[in-house]
Design a protein around this motif. Structure first.
Motif, PDB file in Angstrom:
ATOM      1  N   ASP A   1       0.872  -1.173   0.000  1.00 19.54           N
ATOM      2  CA  ASP A   1       0.000   0.000   0.000  1.00 19.54           C
ATOM      3  C   ASP A   1       0.908   1.221   0.000  1.00 19.54           C
ATOM      4  O   ASP A   1       1.561   1.513   0.984  1.00 19.54           O
ATOM      5  CB  ASP A   1      -0.898  -0.020   1.238  1.00 19.54           C
ATOM      6  N   HIS A   2       0.947   1.917  -1.121  1.00 17.30           N
ATOM      7  CA  HIS A   2       1.839   3.067  -1.253  1.00 17.30           C
ATOM      8  C   HIS A   2       1.202   4.375  -0.786  1.00 17.30           C
ATOM      9  O   HIS A   2       1.831   5.426  -0.856  1.00 17.30           O
ATOM     10  CB  HIS A   2       2.290   3.220  -2.710  1.00 17.30           C
ATOM     11  N   THR A   3      -0.051   4.317  -0.313  1.00 16.38           N
ATOM     12  CA  THR A   3      -0.719   5.541   0.119  1.00 16.38           C
ATOM     13  C   THR A   3      -0.400   5.823   1.580  1.00 16.38           C
ATOM     14  O   THR A   3      -0.302   4.907   2.389  1.00 16.38           O
ATOM     15  CB  THR A   3      -2.250   5.428  -0.062  1.00 16.38           C
ATOM     16  N   PRO A   4      -0.248   7.101   1.940  1.00 18.26           N
ATOM     17  CA  PRO A   4       0.013   7.455   3.336  1.00 18.26           C
ATOM     18  C   PRO A   4      -1.175   7.071   4.227  1.00 18.26           C
ATOM     19  O   PRO A   4      -2.315   7.011   3.770  1.00 18.26           O
ATOM     20  CB  PRO A   4       0.187   8.975   3.304  1.00 18.26           C
ATOM     21  N   LEU A   5      -0.906   6.806   5.502  1.00 15.61           N
ATOM     22  CA  LEU A   5      -1.963   6.388   6.422  1.00 15.61           C
ATOM     23  C   LEU A   5      -3.096   7.394   6.531  1.00 15.61           C
ATOM     24  O   LEU A   5      -4.251   7.027   6.660  1.00 15.61           O
ATOM     25  CB  LEU A   5      -1.383   6.120   7.810  1.00 15.61           C
ATOM     26  N   ALA A   6      -2.787   8.673   6.493  1.00 14.80           N
ATOM     27  CA  ALA A   6      -3.805   9.709   6.671  1.00 14.80           C
ATOM     28  C   ALA A   6      -4.170  10.391   5.354  1.00 14.80           C
ATOM     29  O   ALA A   6      -4.670  11.509   5.348  1.00 14.80           O
ATOM     30  CB  ALA A   6      -3.310  10.744   7.676  1.00 14.80           C
ATOM     31  N   ALA A   7      -3.969   9.721   4.235  1.00 17.85           N
ATOM     32  CA  ALA A   7      -4.253  10.325   2.931  1.00 17.85           C
ATOM     33  C   ALA A   7      -5.755  10.475   2.721  1.00 17.85           C
ATOM     34  O   ALA A   7      -6.556   9.751   3.317  1.00 17.85           O
ATOM     35  CB  ALA A   7      -3.660   9.469   1.821  1.00 17.85           C
ATOM     36  N   SER A   8      -6.134  11.384   1.854  1.00 20.11           N
ATOM     37  CA  SER A   8      -7.556  11.556   1.554  1.00 20.11           C
ATOM     38  C   SER A   8      -8.061  10.428   0.654  1.00 20.11           C
ATOM     39  O   SER A   8      -9.250  10.121   0.651  1.00 20.11           O
ATOM     40  CB  SER A   8      -7.803  12.903   0.890  1.00 20.11           C
ATOM     41  N   ARG A   9      -7.166   9.817  -0.096  1.00 16.69           N
ATOM     42  CA  ARG A   9      -7.501   8.646  -0.916  1.00 16.69           C
ATOM     43  C   ARG A   9      -6.538   7.528  -0.536  1.00 16.69           C
ATOM     44  O   ARG A   9      -5.340   7.745  -0.476  1.00 16.69           O
ATOM     45  CB  ARG A   9      -7.370   8.941  -2.405  1.00 16.69           C
ATOM     46  N   ILE A  10      -7.104   6.344  -0.273  1.00 11.05           N
ATOM     47  CA  ILE A  10      -6.278   5.217   0.167  1.00 11.05           C
ATOM     48  C   ILE A  10      -6.510   4.014  -0.738  1.00 11.05           C
ATOM     49  O   ILE A  10      -7.493   3.963  -1.488  1.00 11.05           O
ATOM     50  CB  ILE A  10      -6.588   4.835   1.629  1.00 11.05           C
ATOM     51  N   ASP A  11      -5.631   3.044  -0.640  1.00 11.63           N
ATOM     52  CA  ASP A  11      -5.761   1.792  -1.375  1.00 11.63           C
ATOM     53  C   ASP A  11      -6.587   0.842  -0.496  1.00 11.63           C
ATOM     54  O   ASP A  11      -6.054   0.139   0.359  1.00 11.63           O
ATOM     55  CB  ASP A  11      -4.376   1.221  -1.668  1.00 11.63           C
ATOM     56  N   ILE A  12      -7.884   0.845  -0.713  1.00 15.57           N
ATOM     57  CA  ILE A  12      -8.802   0.103   0.143  1.00 15.57           C
ATOM     58  C   ILE A  12      -8.541  -1.401   0.082  1.00 15.57           C
ATOM     59  O   ILE A  12      -8.514  -2.071   1.116  1.00 15.57           O
ATOM     60  CB  ILE A  12     -10.262   0.416  -0.231  1.00 15.57           C
ATOM     61  N   ALA A  13      -8.341  -1.942  -1.110  1.00 13.94           N
ATOM     62  CA  ALA A  13      -8.124  -3.387  -1.249  1.00 13.94           C
ATOM     63  C   ALA A  13      -6.899  -3.838  -0.467  1.00 13.94           C
ATOM     64  O   ALA A  13      -6.927  -4.868   0.215  1.00 13.94           O
ATOM     65  CB  ALA A  13      -7.991  -3.753  -2.720  1.00 13.94           C
ATOM     66  N   SER A  14      -5.816  -3.081  -0.537  1.00 14.44           N
ATOM     67  CA  SER A  14      -4.600  -3.444   0.195  1.00 14.44           C
ATOM     68  C   SER A  14      -4.819  -3.387   1.693  1.00 14.44           C
ATOM     69  O   SER A  14      -4.366  -4.264   2.436  1.00 14.44           O
ATOM     70  CB  SER A  14      -3.451  -2.509  -0.170  1.00 14.44           C
ATOM     71  N   ARG A  15      -5.520  -2.376   2.156  1.00 12.66           N
ATOM     72  CA  ARG A  15      -5.734  -2.238   3.601  1.00 12.66           C
ATOM     73  C   ARG A  15      -6.660  -3.322   4.138  1.00 12.66           C
ATOM     74  O   ARG A  15      -6.422  -3.878   5.207  1.00 12.66           O
ATOM     75  CB  ARG A  15      -6.256  -0.855   3.931  1.00 12.66           C
ATOM     76  N   ILE A  16      -7.700  -3.663   3.398  1.00 12.52           N
ATOM     77  CA  ILE A  16      -8.580  -4.741   3.836  1.00 12.52           C
ATOM     78  C   ILE A  16      -7.837  -6.073   3.785  1.00 12.52           C
ATOM     79  O   ILE A  16      -7.966  -6.899   4.689  1.00 12.52           O
ATOM     80  CB  ILE A  16      -9.865  -4.780   2.988  1.00 12.52           C
ATOM     81  N   GLY A  17      -7.054  -6.292   2.732  1.00 17.60           N
ATOM     82  CA  GLY A  17      -6.265  -7.515   2.626  1.00 17.60           C
ATOM     83  C   GLY A  17      -5.298  -7.662   3.781  1.00 17.60           C
ATOM     84  O   GLY A  17      -5.172  -8.740   4.380  1.00 17.60           O
ATOM     85  N   TRP A  18      -4.626  -6.577   4.129  1.00 10.22           N
ATOM     86  CA  TRP A  18      -3.683  -6.603   5.245  1.00 10.22           C
ATOM     87  C   TRP A  18      -4.413  -6.898   6.556  1.00 10.22           C
ATOM     88  O   TRP A  18      -3.969  -7.705   7.363  1.00 10.22           O
ATOM     89  CB  TRP A  18      -2.940  -5.274   5.347  1.00 10.22           C
ATOM     90  N   LEU A  19      -5.551  -6.249   6.754  1.00 11.48           N
ATOM     91  CA  LEU A  19      -6.324  -6.441   7.975  1.00 11.48           C
ATOM     92  C   LEU A  19      -6.780  -7.895   8.120  1.00 11.48           C
ATOM     93  O   LEU A  19      -6.630  -8.505   9.174  1.00 11.48           O
ATOM     94  CB  LEU A  19      -7.537  -5.502   7.984  1.00 11.48           C
ATOM     95  N   LEU A  20      -7.331  -8.462   7.047  1.00  9.95           N
ATOM     96  CA  LEU A  20      -7.790  -9.843   7.103  1.00  9.95           C
ATOM     97  C   LEU A  20      -6.639 -10.819   7.312  1.00  9.95           C
ATOM     98  O   LEU A  20      -6.753 -11.777   8.080  1.00  9.95           O
ATOM     99  CB  LEU A  20      -8.549 -10.201   5.830  1.00  9.95           C
ATOM    100  N   ARG A  21      -5.503 -10.592   6.633  1.00  8.81           N
ATOM    101  CA  ARG A  21      -4.358 -11.486   6.796  1.00  8.81           C
ATOM    102  C   ARG A  21      -3.801 -11.413   8.214  1.00  8.81           C
ATOM    103  O   ARG A  21      -3.476 -12.418   8.825  1.00  8.81           O
ATOM    104  CB  ARG A  21      -3.259 -11.156   5.795  1.00  8.81           C
ATOM    105  N   THR A  22      -3.733 -10.200   8.764  1.00  7.27           N
ATOM    106  CA  THR A  22      -3.220 -10.030  10.124  1.00  7.27           C
ATOM    107  C   THR A  22      -4.149 -10.697  11.128  1.00  7.27           C
ATOM    108  O   THR A  22      -3.706 -11.410  12.024  1.00  7.27           O
ATOM    109  CB  THR A  22      -3.070  -8.533  10.453  1.00  7.27           C
ATOM    110  N   TRP A  23      -5.450 -10.508  10.977  1.00  6.58           N
ATOM    111  CA  TRP A  23      -6.423 -11.138  11.867  1.00  6.58           C
ATOM    112  C   TRP A  23      -6.330 -12.659  11.786  1.00  6.58           C
ATOM    113  O   TRP A  23      -6.307 -13.356  12.795  1.00  6.58           O
ATOM    114  CB  TRP A  23      -7.834 -10.669  11.512  1.00  6.58           C
TER     115      TRP A  23
END
Length: 61
Positions: A10-32
């Motif tokens: 995910d190359h987008t900053p954590l507090a960006a106005s636009r984020i890479d949603i698929a990457s963040r959800i993927g990371w969250l599910l994999r971590t969980w």
């Protein structure tokens, strides 16, 4: 033998106005999943049961 998981980038900053949603959800599910000690198959079965329950509930409504 299990296949090695691809790195989630995910190359987008954590507090960006636009984020890479698929990457963040993927990371969250994999971590969980990893922290819960579940296999990918177990997670897929849980999701399948959950969505079938939701679909059945909606059909009855």
């Amino acid at each position: 033998m299990a296949r090695e998981a691809e790195e989630i980038v995910d190359h987008t900053p954590l507090a960006a106005s636009r984020i890479d949603i698929a990457s963040r959800i993927g990371w969250l599910l994999r971590t969980w999943r990893t922290n819960s000690g579940l296999s990918l198959r177990a997670v897929a079965e849980r999701l399948d049961r959950a969505f079938n329950t939701i679909a059945t509930t909606l059909q009855l409504a």
